[in-house]
Design a protein around this motif. Structure first.
Motif, PDB file in Angstrom:
ATOM      1  N   GLU A 166       8.861   0.391   3.067  1.00  0.00           N
ATOM      2  CA  GLU A 166       7.666   1.409   3.322  1.00  0.00           C
ATOM      3  C   GLU A 166       8.024   2.523   4.232  1.00  0.00           C
ATOM      4  N   LEU A 167       8.512   2.274   5.400  1.00  0.00           N
ATOM      5  CA  LEU A 167       9.247   2.880   6.578  1.00  0.00           C
ATOM      6  C   LEU A 167      10.020   4.259   5.634  1.00  0.00           C
ATOM      7  N   PRO A 191       0.617  -1.269  -0.091  1.00  0.00           N
ATOM      8  CA  PRO A 191      -0.162  -0.002  -0.076  1.00  0.00           C
ATOM      9  C   PRO A 191       0.874   1.221   0.092  1.00  0.00           C
ATOM     10  N   ILE A 192       1.701   1.393   0.910  1.00  0.00           N
ATOM     11  CA  ILE A 192       2.607   2.577   1.000  1.00  0.00           C
ATOM     12  C   ILE A 192       3.345   2.724  -0.414  1.00  0.00           C
ATOM     13  N   LEU A 234       2.356   1.864  -3.279  1.00  0.00           N
ATOM     14  CA  LEU A 234       1.418   2.443  -4.268  1.00  0.00           C
ATOM     15  C   LEU A 234       0.970   3.769  -3.972  1.00  0.00           C
ATOM     16  N   LEU A 235       1.198   4.357  -2.924  1.00  0.00           N
ATOM     17  CA  LEU A 235       0.917   5.724  -2.672  1.00  0.00           C
ATOM     18  C   LEU A 235       2.002   6.664  -3.084  1.00  0.00           C
ATOM     19  N   ALA A 236       3.428   6.053  -2.878  1.00  0.00           N
ATOM     20  CA  ALA A 236       4.327   6.830  -3.364  1.00  0.00           C
ATOM     21  C   ALA A 236       4.752   6.732  -5.026  1.00  0.00           C
ATOM     22  N   GLN A 237       4.302   5.605  -5.650  1.00  0.00           N
ATOM     23  CA  GLN A 237       4.199   5.577  -6.883  1.00  0.00           C
ATOM     24  C   GLN A 237       3.209   6.507  -7.654  1.00  0.00           C
ATOM     25  N   THR A 238       2.212   6.794  -7.116  1.00  0.00           N
ATOM     26  CA  THR A 238       1.123   7.295  -7.586  1.00  0.00           C
ATOM     27  C   THR A 238       1.134   9.025  -7.155  1.00  0.00           C
ATOM     28  N   GLY A 239       2.243   9.442  -6.370  1.00  0.00           N
ATOM     29  CA  GLY A 239       2.368  10.799  -6.059  1.00  0.00           C
ATOM     30  C   GLY A 239       1.623  11.248  -4.978  1.00  0.00           C
ATOM     31  N   CYS A 240       1.076  10.044  -4.149  1.00  0.00           N
ATOM     32  CA  CYS A 240       0.157  10.460  -3.075  1.00  0.00           C
ATOM     33  C   CYS A 240       0.779  10.438  -1.680  1.00  0.00           C
ATOM     34  N   HIS A 273       2.078  -2.926   9.825  1.00  0.00           N
ATOM     35  CA  HIS A 273       2.455  -4.054   8.841  1.00  0.00           C
ATOM     36  C   HIS A 273       3.600  -3.336   7.776  1.00  0.00           C
ATOM     37  N   ALA A 274       4.014  -2.278   8.084  1.00  0.00           N
ATOM     38  CA  ALA A 274       4.771  -1.469   7.273  1.00  0.00           C
ATOM     39  C   ALA A 274       6.190  -2.053   7.106  1.00  0.00           C
ATOM     40  N   ASP A 275       6.620  -2.267   6.039  1.00  0.00           N
ATOM     41  CA  ASP A 275       8.217  -3.191   5.956  1.00  0.00           C
ATOM     42  C   ASP A 275       9.329  -1.946   5.792  1.00  0.00           C
TER      43      ASP A 275
END
Length: 156
Positions: free
Chosen positions: A29-30, A3-4, A6-12, A24-26
């Motif tokens: 993602e952190l 999920p994180i 995806l947020l980074a890749q889409t500019g969100c 559950h951030a790995d």
């Protein structure tokens, strides 16, 4: 894709982004959260009641990711209990006490939450120093007594 990511890749993902839970951030993602200046809103009581996992407190702090607290299950609404549970999670993970210093816990419960919703200033909230949970407490011990011995009613 996580999920994180995806947020980074889409500019969100940016400094105005607040991720809720983050249990559950790995490491990737952190790192993305830290690089973006994003924060995590941890909901320790909700996560405990749902059996949903625990925020990796030490890793989040090592990355310098700001934390704030929240609740999304309404099992119990008590910011001081949220802070106690956050420190309790950190203690169980690190197997020691005083993982998150009391002033930092209080900032997580106040200033960081205000910043998460775009506030740079917030109203002062004063504890009732005559509250029974603070009986006999003075000086530097008041903050620790608030976090570890009081409930939300100390602000009533």
């Amino acid at each position: 894709m996580r999920p994180i990511e995806l947020l980074a890749q889409t500019g969100c993902l940016g400094p105005r982004t607040t991720i809720v839970h983050g249990t559950h951030a790995d490491e990737t993602e952190l790192s993305l959260l830290a690089a973006a200046g994003a924060r995590i809103c941890v909901c320790p009581l909700t996560e405990a009641n749902l059996g949903d996992g625990f925020l990796p407190v030490a890793r989040v702090r090592e990355h310098g990711i700001p934390l704030c607290i929240g609740s999304d299950s309404n099992v119990r609404l008590d910011p001081l209990e949220e802070l106690r549970e956050l420190e309790g999670i950190a203690r169980r993970q690190e197997l020691r006490r005083n993982v998150v210093p009391v002033p930092e816990l209080l900032a997580i419960g106040s200033a960081e939450g205000a910043r998460a919703i775009g506030l740079e200033e917030w109203p002062e909230v004063e504890a009732d120093l005559a509250h029974p949970s603070l009986a006999g407490v003075a000086g530097e011990e008041v903050e620790a007594a608030l976090v570890f011995g009081s409930g939300a009613d100390v602000f009533a």
